[in-house]
Design an enzyme around this catalytic site. Structure first.
Site, short mmCIF file in Angstrom:
data_model
loop_
_atom_site.label_atom_id
_atom_site.label_comp_id
_atom_site.label_asym_id
_atom_site.label_seq_id
_atom_site.Cartn_x
_atom_site.Cartn_y
_atom_site.Cartn_z
N HIS A 81 0.83 -1.21 0.00
CA HIS A 81 0.00 0.00 0.00
C HIS A 81 0.86 1.26 0.00
CE1 HIS A 81 -4.38 -1.05 0.80
NE2 HIS A 81 -3.78 -2.23 0.66
N GLY A 87 5.19 5.87 -4.43
CA GLY A 87 6.43 5.14 -4.24
C GLY A 87 6.67 4.77 -2.79
N THR A 256 -3.80 -23.71 2.59
CA THR A 256 -2.73 -23.61 3.60
C THR A 256 -2.62 -22.16 4.04
OG1 THR A 256 -1.06 -23.35 1.85
CG2 THR A 256 -1.45 -25.58 2.66
#
Length: 335
Positions: A81, A87, A256
């Protein structure tokens, strides 16, 4: 360059896989070219100024994982995020009105207190030295290790951004986008289609809110009572029992859920992708061949995940005077 057809992409994949397999046995993760973003970053950046940096991060992540193992997938998500908006500049950590952290897209993000704990300890040992952006990058790597994922060597020297805008966080994928939209988003970040498919494999661990998938279960294409026909019928019955309430949580990997492995891709083969975007990776001709390859080649996935996480962490970084080193990750410096 985007493939012009499913056939041409299959041919490209056949050329790509041997190189990936050779890389698994031949050496460490991929190093970016000198002219890419982050060309001044250095793995020894804190060797003199804060030599205990990575040890502090590793110790804190191990502690918090023992307290709550679900925090580790949360930290991996927190890095994505951050890097997907402006960036990798720790802008997601800024706790100010109108910032990314206050966006509805960020409502279920977790791990902020873990980063605060790490930062406080580092400030005691190495004041005004280590950026929050570098801490988040190191924390996501060590969180991956805690869930059984690969190690990779990070490079450091990022600066923290001073700007965080909630509206820009709306660009974060919510699980309902088209594959074309995702490819374009990753391209804007300097990442490619392989990074898209591999980083989606982070859904081998972690959870999602039932609110994010209820439309697939009960209101598909806006038709009340209709379910997404791409969902495996047995899996659909399970999800309907699990997701009666929007606030409930469900594992991203039904096979899993606490183990870092390539079961995520095998789930897609069985029509058990939790998010719509997960399942579309399997059915789209541009991404489907990569899903099939990663489903059958677990070591390729493990190695390539390390490469793609390094690529992600080098996305549009700030260096030198472009940013600052916050003393508190929640706020820009006042000096």
């Amino acid at each position: 360059m985007k493939p012009s057809s499913s056939l041409s992409f299959h041919l490209l994949l056949l050329l790509l896989l041997p190189q990936l397999l050779m890389a698994v046995y031949a050496g460490g993760p991929y190093q970016k070219a000198p002219d890419d973003d982050g060309d001044q970053l250095d793995k020894h950046y804190y060797a003199r100024s804060c030599p205990s940096f990575e040890a502090i991060v590793g110790s804190k992540i191990a502690h918090w994982h023992s307290v709550d193992p679900t925090l580790s997938p949360g930290l991996i998500r927190l890095l994505f995020h951050d890097c997907a908006v402006r960036g990798c500049d720790a802008s997601i950590l800024l706790d100010n009105p109108g910032g990314e952290r206050r966006s509805p897209v960020s409502a279920t993000l977790r791990g902020f207190h873990v980063i605060d704990d790490i930062k406080a300890e580092i400030e005691r040992r190495c004041p005004k030295t280590v950026s929050c952006a570098d801490i988040l990058v190191a924390a996501a790597r060590d969180a991956t290790l805690m869930v059984g994922g690969p190690y990779w060597g990070n490079v450091y020297g990022r600066r923290d951004g001073r700007v965080s805008i909630a509206q820009q966080a709306e660009a974060i994928p919510k699980g309902r986008e088209s594959i074309t939209h995702l490819i374009d988003l990753f391209d804007s970040m300097g990442l490619d289609i392989l990074d898209l498919v591999v980083l989606s494999g982070a859904h081998t661990v972690g959870r999602a809110t039932c609110q994010s998938i209820q439309y697939r279960l009960y209101n598909y294409t806006g038709v009340p009572g209709k379910s997404d026909p791409s969902i495996n019928p047995r899996y659909l019955n399970y999800l309907k029992r699990k997701c009666r309430w929007p606030s409930a949580y469900v594992d991203l990997d039904a096979a899993t859920p606490t183990k870092f492995d390539n079961a995520y891709y095998r789930n897609l083969d069985n029509r058990m992708g939790l998010l719509s975007t997960d399942q579309l990776l399997h059915s789209d001709s541009r991404t489907g061949p990569l899903v099939a390859a990663l489903s059958s080649q677990p070591m390729v996935f493990v190695h390539q995940f390390a490469r793609s996480m390094k690529n992600l962490a080098d996305t549009m970084v700030l260096e030198g005077d472009e940013g600052e080193i916050r003393t508190n990750c929640n706020f820009v410096n006042k000096y």
